[in-house]
Design a protein around this motif. Structure first.
Motif, PDB file in Angstrom:
ATOM      1  N   ALA A 255     -64.116   6.300 -42.017  1.00 34.46           N
ATOM      2  CA  ALA A 255     -65.295   4.917 -41.829  1.00 34.46           C
ATOM      3  C   ALA A 255     -65.773   4.598 -41.899  1.00 34.46           C
ATOM      4  N   ASN A 256     -66.643   3.494 -41.963  1.00 35.92           N
ATOM      5  CA  ASN A 256     -67.912   2.682 -42.578  1.00 35.92           C
ATOM      6  C   ASN A 256     -67.827   1.176 -42.052  1.00 35.92           C
ATOM      7  N   ASN A 257     -67.464   1.242 -40.581  1.00 35.54           N
ATOM      8  CA  ASN A 257     -67.217  -0.507 -40.469  1.00 35.54           C
ATOM      9  C   ASN A 257     -68.229  -1.014 -39.221  1.00 35.54           C
ATOM     10  N   ILE A 258     -68.778  -1.989 -39.071  1.00 31.54           N
ATOM     11  CA  ILE A 258     -69.923  -2.439 -37.922  1.00 31.54           C
ATOM     12  C   ILE A 258     -69.244  -3.504 -37.040  1.00 31.54           C
ATOM     13  N   LEU A 259     -69.493  -3.375 -36.022  1.00 31.13           N
ATOM     14  CA  LEU A 259     -68.631  -5.045 -34.786  1.00 31.13           C
ATOM     15  C   LEU A 259     -70.092  -4.991 -34.588  1.00 31.13           C
ATOM     16  N   VAL A 260     -70.141  -6.693 -33.571  1.00 30.01           N
ATOM     17  CA  VAL A 260     -71.179  -7.193 -33.054  1.00 30.01           C
ATOM     18  C   VAL A 260     -69.599  -8.287 -32.628  1.00 30.01           C
ATOM     19  N   LYS A 261     -70.153  -7.841 -31.465  1.00 34.04           N
ATOM     20  CA  LYS A 261     -70.251  -8.803 -30.253  1.00 34.04           C
ATOM     21  C   LYS A 261     -70.695  -9.821 -29.318  1.00 34.04           C
ATOM     22  N   TYR A 262     -70.595 -10.854 -28.915  1.00 29.16           N
ATOM     23  CA  TYR A 262     -71.351 -12.304 -28.343  1.00 29.16           C
ATOM     24  C   TYR A 262     -70.736 -12.483 -27.511  1.00 29.16           C
ATOM     25  N   GLU A 263     -71.813 -12.841 -26.071  1.00 28.87           N
ATOM     26  CA  GLU A 263     -71.369 -13.041 -24.902  1.00 28.87           C
ATOM     27  C   GLU A 263     -72.136 -14.638 -24.753  1.00 28.87           C
ATOM     28  N   GLY A 264     -71.375 -15.629 -25.282  1.00 24.77           N
ATOM     29  CA  GLY A 264     -72.757 -16.868 -25.306  1.00 24.77           C
ATOM     30  C   GLY A 264     -73.001 -16.445 -26.615  1.00 24.77           C
ATOM     31  N   SER A 265     -74.374 -16.935 -26.667  1.00 26.64           N
ATOM     32  CA  SER A 265     -74.945 -16.454 -27.406  1.00 26.64           C
ATOM     33  C   SER A 265     -75.654 -15.484 -27.716  1.00 26.64           C
ATOM     34  N   ASN A 266     -75.523 -14.977 -27.058  1.00 29.94           N
ATOM     35  CA  ASN A 266     -76.064 -13.479 -26.863  1.00 29.94           C
ATOM     36  C   ASN A 266     -75.260 -11.824 -27.003  1.00 29.94           C
ATOM     37  N   VAL A 267     -76.340 -11.430 -27.451  1.00 27.61           N
ATOM     38  CA  VAL A 267     -76.004 -10.149 -28.398  1.00 27.61           C
ATOM     39  C   VAL A 267     -75.300  -9.502 -27.617  1.00 27.61           C
ATOM     40  N   SER A 268     -73.687  -9.043 -26.845  1.00 25.63           N
ATOM     41  CA  SER A 268     -73.543  -8.180 -25.603  1.00 25.63           C
ATOM     42  C   SER A 268     -73.206  -6.455 -26.374  1.00 25.63           C
ATOM     43  N   SER A 269     -73.212  -6.527 -27.555  1.00 26.88           N
ATOM     44  CA  SER A 269     -72.763  -5.027 -28.364  1.00 26.88           C
ATOM     45  C   SER A 269     -72.947  -5.278 -29.900  1.00 26.88           C
ATOM     46  N   ILE A 270     -73.646  -3.678 -30.152  1.00 26.36           N
ATOM     47  CA  ILE A 270     -73.550  -3.574 -31.488  1.00 26.36           C
ATOM     48  C   ILE A 270     -72.937  -2.296 -32.398  1.00 26.36           C
ATOM     49  N   VAL A 284     -71.431   7.900 -35.066  1.00 20.47           N
ATOM     50  CA  VAL A 284     -71.598   6.304 -34.260  1.00 20.47           C
ATOM     51  C   VAL A 284     -72.379   6.065 -33.138  1.00 20.47           C
ATOM     52  N   SER A 285     -73.384   4.696 -33.683  1.00 23.71           N
ATOM     53  CA  SER A 285     -74.761   4.307 -32.806  1.00 23.71           C
ATOM     54  C   SER A 285     -73.931   2.803 -31.865  1.00 23.71           C
ATOM     55  N   VAL A 286     -74.243   2.638 -30.933  1.00 23.26           N
ATOM     56  CA  VAL A 286     -74.119   1.761 -29.968  1.00 23.26           C
ATOM     57  C   VAL A 286     -74.620   1.768 -29.503  1.00 23.26           C
ATOM     58  N   PHE A 287     -75.201  -0.163 -29.741  1.00 26.02           N
ATOM     59  CA  PHE A 287     -76.076  -1.039 -29.198  1.00 26.02           C
ATOM     60  C   PHE A 287     -75.792  -1.856 -28.281  1.00 26.02           C
ATOM     61  N   SER A 288     -76.655  -2.259 -27.202  1.00 23.29           N
ATOM     62  CA  SER A 288     -76.210  -2.850 -25.382  1.00 23.29           C
ATOM     63  C   SER A 288     -77.048  -3.977 -25.447  1.00 23.29           C
ATOM     64  N   GLY A 289     -77.030  -5.026 -26.237  1.00 23.44           N
ATOM     65  CA  GLY A 289     -77.949  -6.338 -25.967  1.00 23.44           C
ATOM     66  C   GLY A 289     -77.974  -6.904 -24.231  1.00 23.44           C
ATOM     67  N   ALA A 290     -76.716  -6.568 -23.608  1.00 23.06           N
ATOM     68  CA  ALA A 290     -76.459  -7.271 -22.456  1.00 23.06           C
ATOM     69  C   ALA A 290     -77.047  -5.988 -21.104  1.00 23.06           C
TER      70      ALA A 290
END
Length: 338
Positions: A255-270, A284-290
């Motif tokens: 498994a080699n994949n990346i998922l980017v989620k937005y809340e409106g125009s802001n990044v909520s997680s990567i 697995v790296s988890v980034f939270s923009g929220a």
């Protein structure tokens, strides 16, 4: 009345741009340089735009390849107007600047600069016509770039589904753009370090995953990149001895994949799931923009996490449902479901 609304739109547009800016705004996109009958395309150029106020700004263009390489130069005081629908317009104008090459100063005389910055799709389009030094023929440089947004926050990195480490500050760069009418996203994963892991002190190099598209099932922009031919530098130092230090490919069968989620125009997680070369474990790296941190784990009753509106993951980056017990990640936050 119409003029008042126009001024309000202009003020709001300027405020929005200023909010985006921490230094010059960065745009990346394809360009073309024409000199006489010769034409050169570049798939990726970087343009910088810094506002001086509500009427002018500085534009820095990259080095350009034509009949000869033109060094990067800055056009100071480029005039623009702020219009409705969040469009900044650079009306056709002249300019002049200088560059120094091998100790000699050369003039750049611009006979035309025009373009737009459209905040609806985050695109900057420019066409610049100029003469360089004593060259007798004018050059036409055109470019369409898309705004590169930098987002910074801590990340949590889980190795082998068992060992979790943190880095308090990393910065991802994200570029959303249109490709044949399809919304796409490029993500530059930054270089970061992890101290005192089971493998020692690690340094993971930067790489860019291109062409993420929105996936309804995943709830965000997603790409499986194991067959993209990407490499990154991986270094491990344990007890003062370097045990790994080279470029590695991603394991094509894992498994080699990346998922980017937005809340409106802001990044909520990567969420980035990957496995390096022949290593026997995934990362697995988890980034939270929220939030400012996701280092803590919140103990929450299971019924408070029974939701279908947000995707849930375990520490291995696998999707789980409401029946899963243990640590789950929801919108970049970690919870302990008992």
């Amino acid at each position: 009345m119409k003029r008042i609304f126009t001024l309000l739109f202009a003020a709001f547009t300027a405020t929005t741009i200023m909010a985006q800016m921490h230094g010059p705004m960065k745009f990346v996109g394809a360009s073309n340089m024409k000199v006489s009958t010769k034409s050169n395309d570049n798939p990726s150029d970087t343009i910088l735009f810094a506002m001086n106020g509500m009427e002018s700004g500085n534009i820095t263009l990259p080095a350009m390849k034509g009949m000869k390489t033109i060094p990067s130069f800055t056009i100071s005081g480029a005039k623009f107007t702020l219009g409705e629908n969040h469009v900044v317009t650079f009306a056709d104008q002249t300019f002049s600047t200088k560059v120094t090459v091998d100790g000699a100063e050369k003039n750049i005389t611009g006979t035309s600069l025009s373009g737009t910055y459209n905040m609806a799709d985050n695109s900057l389009s420019l066409t610049v016509v100029f003469q360089y030094g004593n060259m007798p023929m004018p050059m036409t440089y055109s470019v369409k770039g898309y705004y590169v947004k930098a987002v910074s926050n801590p990340i949590t990195v889980t190795v082998g589904g068992q060992f979790t480490y943190n880095n308090d500050n990393v910065t991802y760069e994200l570029r959303r753009y249109k490709d044949g009418g399809t919304d796409k996203l490029d993500v530059t994963v930054p270089s970061y370090t992890l101290a005192n892991t089971v493998m020692g002190d690690l340094t993971l190099g930067s790489y860019t995953v291109k062409g993420l598209v929105y996936d309804e099932a995943q709830g965000g922009y997603y790409r499986d990149y194991k067959n993209d031919g990407l490499k990154f530098h991986f270094t491990a130092v344990k007890n003062g001895k370097t045990t790994m230090d080279k470029d590695y490919e991603f394991a094509a069968d894992e498994a080699n994949n990346i998922l980017v989620k937005y809340e409106g125009s802001n990044v909520s997680s990567i969420v980035n799931t990957f496995q390096v070369g022949t290593m026997p474990f995934g990362i697995v790296s988890v980034f939270s923009g929220a939030t400012t941190s996701i280092n803590g784990v919140t103990t929450t009753p299971s019924h408070d996490l029974n939701t279908t509106s947000s995707q849930q993951y375990n520490l291995a980056g696998q999707r789980v449902d409401n029946n899963y017990k243990g640590i789950v990640i929801v919108n970049g936050k970690k919870y302990l479901r008992k």
